[in-house]
Scaffold this motif. Structure first.
Motif, short mmCIF file in Angstrom:
data_model
loop_
_atom_site.label_atom_id
_atom_site.label_comp_id
_atom_site.label_asym_id
_atom_site.label_seq_id
_atom_site.Cartn_x
_atom_site.Cartn_y
_atom_site.Cartn_z
N TYR A 110 0.84 -1.20 0.00
CA TYR A 110 0.00 0.00 0.00
C TYR A 110 0.87 1.25 0.00
CZ TYR A 110 -2.47 3.95 2.00
OH TYR A 110 -2.95 5.21 2.23
N ARG A 111 1.87 1.30 0.86
CA ARG A 111 2.67 2.51 0.99
C ARG A 111 3.46 2.79 -0.29
NH1 ARG A 111 4.49 1.60 7.32
NH2 ARG A 111 2.86 2.93 8.24
N TRP A 112 4.07 1.77 -0.86
CA TRP A 112 4.80 2.00 -2.11
C TRP A 112 3.84 2.35 -3.24
CZ3 TRP A 112 9.77 2.92 -2.49
CH2 TRP A 112 10.62 2.47 -1.48
N GLY A 113 2.67 1.75 -3.21
CA GLY A 113 1.66 2.11 -4.21
C GLY A 113 1.21 3.55 -4.06
N LEU A 137 3.02 5.96 -2.89
CA LEU A 137 4.12 6.79 -3.39
C LEU A 137 4.05 6.90 -4.91
CD1 LEU A 137 6.73 8.37 -3.10
CD2 LEU A 137 7.97 6.18 -3.01
N VAL A 138 3.77 5.81 -5.59
CA VAL A 138 3.64 5.85 -7.05
C VAL A 138 2.50 6.78 -7.45
CG1 VAL A 138 3.04 4.48 -9.08
CG2 VAL A 138 4.64 3.56 -7.39
N VAL A 139 1.38 6.73 -6.74
CA VAL A 139 0.25 7.61 -7.03
C VAL A 139 0.66 9.07 -6.84
CG1 VAL A 139 -2.04 8.32 -6.27
CG2 VAL A 139 -1.51 5.89 -6.50
N CYS A 140 1.39 9.35 -5.75
CA CYS A 140 1.86 10.72 -5.50
C CYS A 140 2.72 11.22 -6.66
CB CYS A 140 2.67 10.77 -4.20
SG CYS A 140 1.69 10.66 -2.69
N LEU A 141 3.64 10.40 -7.11
CA LEU A 141 4.53 10.80 -8.19
C LEU A 141 3.77 10.98 -9.51
CD1 LEU A 141 7.57 8.49 -7.41
CD2 LEU A 141 7.45 10.96 -7.09
N LEU A 142 2.81 10.11 -9.76
CA LEU A 142 2.01 10.24 -10.98
C LEU A 142 1.21 11.54 -10.96
CD1 LEU A 142 0.81 9.14 -13.61
CD2 LEU A 142 -0.86 7.89 -12.24
N LEU A 143 0.57 11.84 -9.83
CA LEU A 143 -0.19 13.09 -9.72
C LEU A 143 0.72 14.31 -9.81
CD1 LEU A 143 -2.77 12.13 -6.95
CD2 LEU A 143 -3.17 12.33 -9.41
N GLN A 144 1.92 14.19 -9.24
CA GLN A 144 2.87 15.30 -9.33
C GLN A 144 3.22 15.57 -10.79
OE1 GLN A 144 7.55 16.30 -8.25
NE2 GLN A 144 6.51 14.68 -7.12
N TRP A 145 3.48 14.53 -11.55
CA TRP A 145 3.83 14.71 -12.96
C TRP A 145 2.67 15.32 -13.74
CZ3 TRP A 145 6.58 16.00 -16.68
CH2 TRP A 145 6.23 15.72 -18.00
N LEU A 146 1.45 14.84 -13.47
CA LEU A 146 0.29 15.37 -14.18
C LEU A 146 0.08 16.85 -13.86
CD1 LEU A 146 -2.21 12.39 -13.84
CD2 LEU A 146 -0.91 13.08 -15.87
N TRP A 147 0.34 17.24 -12.61
CA TRP A 147 0.20 18.64 -12.22
C TRP A 147 1.25 19.50 -12.93
CZ3 TRP A 147 2.49 22.64 -9.26
CH2 TRP A 147 1.61 23.65 -8.85
#
Length: 412
Positions: free
Chosen positions: A382-385, A387-397
């Motif tokens: 869950y935690r690593w997942g 983190l991946v979501v955070c990075l994906l949203l950061q890139w989209l922003w």
């Protein structure tokens, strides 16, 4: 026998790395997390530059320095170099237009001082340093509530979150969040005297100190209700009341200053309302609490092809959902009463004074303490997942706000 000795004495590289990580001081671990996160964000910004076209606000192949000085950073730079206008700029029809009074002075002048005259360098330095210190402050705030391990994951999510680009551009958000996290920690530990120094600095860094005034009032009520289980000395109650009054005075003082300098008592509110003309054909000429979100709900409903009343329903559902989250969600309740009271205060403040648009995501950054709810003990997957979501949203922003940056919904 020799083989068994060698096997039992061997240590896998992964275990050695984990043990070495655990032996590092907390500050060192946070520094490594923050440095790696900034390298990732830098990579995203460089990639955004390669994708930027002539249709973008930043043109073809913008540099990292241009991103630092982009969007609202230009207003802070203008304040540092030229100060605030004594005469409000107006349209031919007499309406106040966008101007520097919407931007507080602390970050603007601090960046100029830190950069020895090079405002962009100073802004980048302040944002980076404030972001790192905010990570330390977040860990200190959350550790007693959710444990050291979860607090470290909260720092990881914060440093790599959807809005992580703000650590590397000329915006005041990271400095305000740093001050806010320290202030919340002081209030929760009942170390009130230091807040007399922090509240004015917070109030002149970015809007939001009135939400902190409301938080202090709710914090005082909470302590009063719990006085049978937790002592409430008279001196603490005096501090809470005095600090709430100070935060309220500071919160309204910028309006008074703008009115005195320009000779127009409504200078600040008219300036803030001028931005709504980018979205609404006929914005209200006067400020009314909560009108911005009501009009915004109608606006976005129409943009999405729905009737205005559908926007009202969505707004009500959003408010109810947020209230239930703060009241009932187990992971949020673990954060403690003060973080929940601050979150409620700030959300109410946003509902009262802002118009919902693309910048609203940035305005959510003072809700950073809630990231602890995402980091409470759960599985490693869950935690690593997350983190991946955070990075994906950061890139989209970053892609939307810096690489493309050409339509009304791409303003950070």
């Amino acid at each position: 026998m020799a083989e068994r000795v060698l096997t039992s004495g061997s240590t896998s590289p992964w275990r050695s790395t984990v043990r070495g990580w655990a032996r590092l001081p907390v500050t060192g671990r946070i520094a490594i997390v923050y440095l790696l996160a900034r390298l990732v964000t830098t990579g995203f910004l460089v990639l955004a530059g390669t994708l930027s076209t002539s249709a973008s606000r930043f043109g073809v192949d913008p540099t990292l320095g241009e991103y630092v000085l982009g969007w609202d950073a230009q207003w802070y730079w203008w304040v540092a170099e030229n100060g605030y206008p004594q005469t409000l700029p107006r349209t031919p029809s007499g309406e106040v237009t966008e101007n520097a009074w919407a931007f507080m002075p602390v970050y603007a002048y601090l960046a100029k001082f830190a950069g020895f005259g090079d405002w962009g360098a100073g802004a980048l330095l302040i944002s980076l340093a404030a972001g790192f210190l905010a990570c330390l402050a977040l860990h200190r705030l959350l550790r007693p509530r959710i444990g050291a391990g979860a607090a470290m994951w909260a720092v990881v999510f914060f440093a790599n979150g959807p809005l992580a680009a703000l650590f590397q551009v000329g915006y005041a958000e990271t400095l305000f969040v740093l001050l806010l996290l320290v202030a919340l920690d002081l209030a929760s530990r009942h170390r009130y005297p230091l807040l007399y120094l922090m509240i004015p600095v917070m109030g002149f860094t970015r809007p939001g100190i009135l939400a902190f005034a409301l938080f202090l009032g709710l914090h005082g009520i909470s302590r009063w209700l719990r006085r049978g289980r937790e002592p409430l000395p008279v001196r603490d109650m005096v501090h809470i009341v005095a600090l709430g009054a100070l935060a309220t005075v500071v919160g309204f003082s910028w309006q008074v200053i703008a009115g005195v300098v320009t000779g127009d008592p409504g200078a600040y509110l008219k300036t803030e309302l001028s931005w709504r003309r980018n979205w609404l054909a006929e914005p209200s000429p006067e400020f009314f609490p909560f009108e911005g979100f009501v009009r915004g709900a109608e606006f976005w409903a129409r943009q999405w092809g729905m009737p205005a009343w559908a926007g009202w329903i969505l707004l009500i559902a959003l408010v109810v959902g947020l209230a239930l989250m703060l009241l009932r969600a187990r992971s949020v309740r673990r954060l403690g009463i003060d973080i929940r009271l601050w979150s409620a205060s700030y959300l109410l403040y946003l509902l009262a004074v802002f118009f919902p648009q693309s910048s609203t995501f940035r305005l959510l950054m003072p809700l950073t303490p809630l990231v602890g709810a995402l980091a409470v003990p759960r599985s490693r997957a869950y935690r690593w997942g997350m983190l991946v979501v955070c990075l994906l949203l950061q890139w989209l922003w970053i892609l939307a706000m810096y690489a493309m940056a050409q339509t009304y919904w791409q303003v950070p």
